[in-house]
Design a protein around this motif. Structure first.
Motif, PDB file in Angstrom:
ATOM      1  N   ASN A   7      31.995  34.382  68.133  1.00 58.18           N
ATOM      2  CA  ASN A   7      31.958  35.141  68.799  1.00 58.18           C
ATOM      3  C   ASN A   7      32.745  36.522  67.820  1.00 58.18           C
ATOM      4  N   LEU A   8      33.497  36.980  67.551  1.00 55.97           N
ATOM      5  CA  LEU A   8      33.868  37.414  66.302  1.00 55.97           C
ATOM      6  C   LEU A   8      32.489  37.378  65.495  1.00 55.97           C
ATOM      7  N   ALA A   9      31.407  37.515  65.321  1.00 52.93           N
ATOM      8  CA  ALA A   9      30.134  37.699  64.145  1.00 52.93           C
ATOM      9  C   ALA A   9      29.274  39.345  65.683  1.00 52.93           C
ATOM     10  N   TRP A  10      29.692  38.587  66.570  1.00 53.34           N
ATOM     11  CA  TRP A  10      29.028  39.292  67.593  1.00 53.34           C
ATOM     12  C   TRP A  10      30.046  40.756  68.238  1.00 53.34           C
ATOM     13  N   GLY A  21      46.279  63.046  72.442  1.00 51.59           N
ATOM     14  CA  GLY A  21      44.873  63.384  71.110  1.00 51.59           C
ATOM     15  C   GLY A  21      45.175  62.988  70.217  1.00 51.59           C
ATOM     16  N   LEU A  22      45.068  61.251  70.457  1.00 55.69           N
ATOM     17  CA  LEU A  22      45.748  60.646  69.182  1.00 55.69           C
ATOM     18  C   LEU A  22      44.279  60.069  69.100  1.00 55.69           C
ATOM     19  N   PRO A  23      43.255  59.849  67.917  1.00 55.36           N
ATOM     20  CA  PRO A  23      42.283  58.523  67.298  1.00 55.36           C
ATOM     21  C   PRO A  23      42.910  57.222  68.372  1.00 55.36           C
ATOM     22  N   VAL A  24      42.309  56.152  69.066  1.00 53.08           N
ATOM     23  CA  VAL A  24      42.311  55.102  69.676  1.00 53.08           C
ATOM     24  C   VAL A  24      41.756  53.833  68.800  1.00 53.08           C
ATOM     25  N   VAL A  25      42.520  53.125  68.574  1.00 51.07           N
ATOM     26  CA  VAL A  25      42.165  51.926  68.326  1.00 51.07           C
ATOM     27  C   VAL A  25      42.870  50.588  69.216  1.00 51.07           C
ATOM     28  N   LEU A  26      41.424  49.795  69.507  1.00 51.29           N
ATOM     29  CA  LEU A  26      41.580  48.674  70.774  1.00 51.29           C
ATOM     30  C   LEU A  26      41.828  46.918  69.692  1.00 51.29           C
ATOM     31  N   VAL A  27      42.729  46.217  70.676  1.00 48.85           N
ATOM     32  CA  VAL A  27      42.787  45.655  70.224  1.00 48.85           C
ATOM     33  C   VAL A  27      42.264  44.288  71.270  1.00 48.85           C
ATOM     34  N   VAL A  28      41.732  43.483  70.249  1.00 52.45           N
ATOM     35  CA  VAL A  28      40.695  42.329  71.246  1.00 52.45           C
ATOM     36  C   VAL A  28      41.031  41.161  71.380  1.00 52.45           C
ATOM     37  N   GLY A  29      41.963  40.905  72.096  1.00 55.20           N
ATOM     38  CA  GLY A  29      41.940  39.115  72.104  1.00 55.20           C
ATOM     39  C   GLY A  29      40.363  37.942  72.516  1.00 55.20           C
ATOM     40  N   LEU A  30      40.551  37.829  71.429  1.00 56.73           N
ATOM     41  CA  LEU A  30      39.972  36.814  70.874  1.00 56.73           C
ATOM     42  C   LEU A  30      39.998  35.347  72.493  1.00 56.73           C
ATOM     43  N   ARG A  31      39.278  35.325  72.985  1.00 59.44           N
ATOM     44  CA  ARG A  31      39.281  34.761  74.321  1.00 59.44           C
ATOM     45  C   ARG A  31      38.030  34.703  75.006  1.00 59.44           C
ATOM     46  N   LEU A  32      38.138  33.444  75.736  1.00 63.38           N
ATOM     47  CA  LEU A  32      36.183  33.939  76.204  1.00 63.38           C
ATOM     48  C   LEU A  32      36.774  35.061  77.628  1.00 63.38           C
ATOM     49  N   GLY A  33      35.940  35.784  77.150  1.00 60.88           N
ATOM     50  CA  GLY A  33      34.840  36.510  78.540  1.00 60.88           C
ATOM     51  C   GLY A  33      35.567  37.803  76.832  1.00 60.88           C
ATOM     52  N   CYS A  34      36.191  37.943  76.257  1.00 56.22           N
ATOM     53  CA  CYS A  34      36.428  39.592  75.605  1.00 56.22           C
ATOM     54  C   CYS A  34      35.695  40.146  75.047  1.00 56.22           C
ATOM     55  N   THR A  72      41.912  45.352  75.219  1.00 57.32           N
ATOM     56  CA  THR A  72      41.006  44.707  76.412  1.00 57.32           C
ATOM     57  C   THR A  72      41.759  44.072  77.799  1.00 57.32           C
ATOM     58  N   ASP A  73      43.022  43.914  77.581  1.00 56.90           N
ATOM     59  CA  ASP A  73      43.750  43.320  79.246  1.00 56.90           C
ATOM     60  C   ASP A  73      45.110  43.703  78.375  1.00 56.90           C
ATOM     61  N   PRO A 126      43.876  29.407  69.641  1.00 53.69           N
ATOM     62  CA  PRO A 126      43.707  28.657  68.915  1.00 53.69           C
ATOM     63  C   PRO A 126      42.028  27.640  69.344  1.00 53.69           C
ATOM     64  N   ASP A 127      41.546  27.015  70.640  1.00 54.92           N
ATOM     65  CA  ASP A 127      41.669  25.706  71.105  1.00 54.92           C
ATOM     66  C   ASP A 127      39.473  27.315  71.214  1.00 54.92           C
ATOM     67  N   MET A 128      39.731  28.086  71.074  1.00 59.47           N
ATOM     68  CA  MET A 128      38.592  29.157  71.642  1.00 59.47           C
ATOM     69  C   MET A 128      37.209  28.771  70.944  1.00 59.47           C
ATOM     70  N   ALA A 129      36.039  27.734  71.936  1.00 62.05           N
ATOM     71  CA  ALA A 129      35.079  28.096  70.953  1.00 62.05           C
ATOM     72  C   ALA A 129      34.360  28.751  70.689  1.00 62.05           C
TER      73      ALA A 129
END
Length: 227
Positions: A188-191, A139-152, A10-11, A180-183
């Protein structure tokens, strides 16, 4: 037949390398010759009397197949900049055909190749191409890494939409609990789980926050056709 995947994020700085190492570690339980590839690395560190990409070194440590650097990290650029700017400073131009050729040579020796991109999905490589073009060319399948922080949430939704709009397979996503301090982290993970599942994209790995990252500590669920 599954031959590997292309890991994007994502960034910049959200854990693509750690996510790639998690996948390599899990895949190595099912395949003998597993190798990571960092086609383009910008920003090098001192290593064994020379210079190397920290990302490429981490991928090598998680790989079971050892290959020459010109195959697993064909382009290493000194400055920690966007690839097109780092290449220009080094007097080089990034060519997709060169990277595809190196990937194909590497893939011929391996059971599985995990290719880690640089930056995000639309990072420019030259005047004409972006990282998305490299993923499409491989031509490969893509995997998206999402860093859990504000804006993710916004970054993840935009990235997933762009990948699928390109006509590529978004095979799954990885949650990296980097702050570790993400509110409201669990909310957010559930969404994200609900949104990604709605797009047909499963959660492949949940990486806990770690002061010293260890790929073996992640919870991983690989697609059945990857094992």
């Amino acid at each position: 037949m599954f031959k590997g995947c292309f890991v994007t994020g994502t960034d910049t700085g959200i854990g693509k390398t750690l996510g790639s190492c998690v996948l390599l570690t899990a895949l190595a339980r099912h395949h003998a010759k597993v190798v990571g590839m960092k086609p383009i690395a910008s920003g090098l560190i001192p290593h064994e009397g020379g210079w190397a990409s920290e990302d490429a070194l981490a991928l090598r440590a998680a790989s079971t197949l050892k290959v020459p650097p010109e195959l697993d990290n064909p382009i290493s650029l000194p400055d920690p900049l966007s690839p097109h700017l780092a290449a220009a400073r080094a007097g080089r131009r990034i060519e997709l055909s060169f990277l595809v050729e190196r990937y194909q040579t590497l893939a011929a020796q391996a059971d599985v190749v995990v290719v880690e991109g640089a930056g995000g999905w639309y990072v420019p490589l030259n005047e004409q191409h972006m990282m998305s073009d490299l993923a499409a060319a491989l031509g490969l399948p893509v995997v998206l890494v999402v860093g859990l922080r504000l804006g993710c949430l916004n970054h993840a939704a935009l990235s997933a939409e762009a990948i699928q709009a390109r006509g590529l397979t978004l095979a799954g996503w990885v949650a990296n609990r980097m702050d570790p301090d993400m509110a409201c982290q669990e909310e957010n993970l559930a969404w994200l789980k609900t949104h990604m599942t709605g797009r047909g994209v499963p959660l492949l790995a949940d990486i806990p926050w770690q002061a010293q990252p260890d790929p073996a500590r992640a919870t991983v669920t690989l697609p059945t056709d990857w094992t």
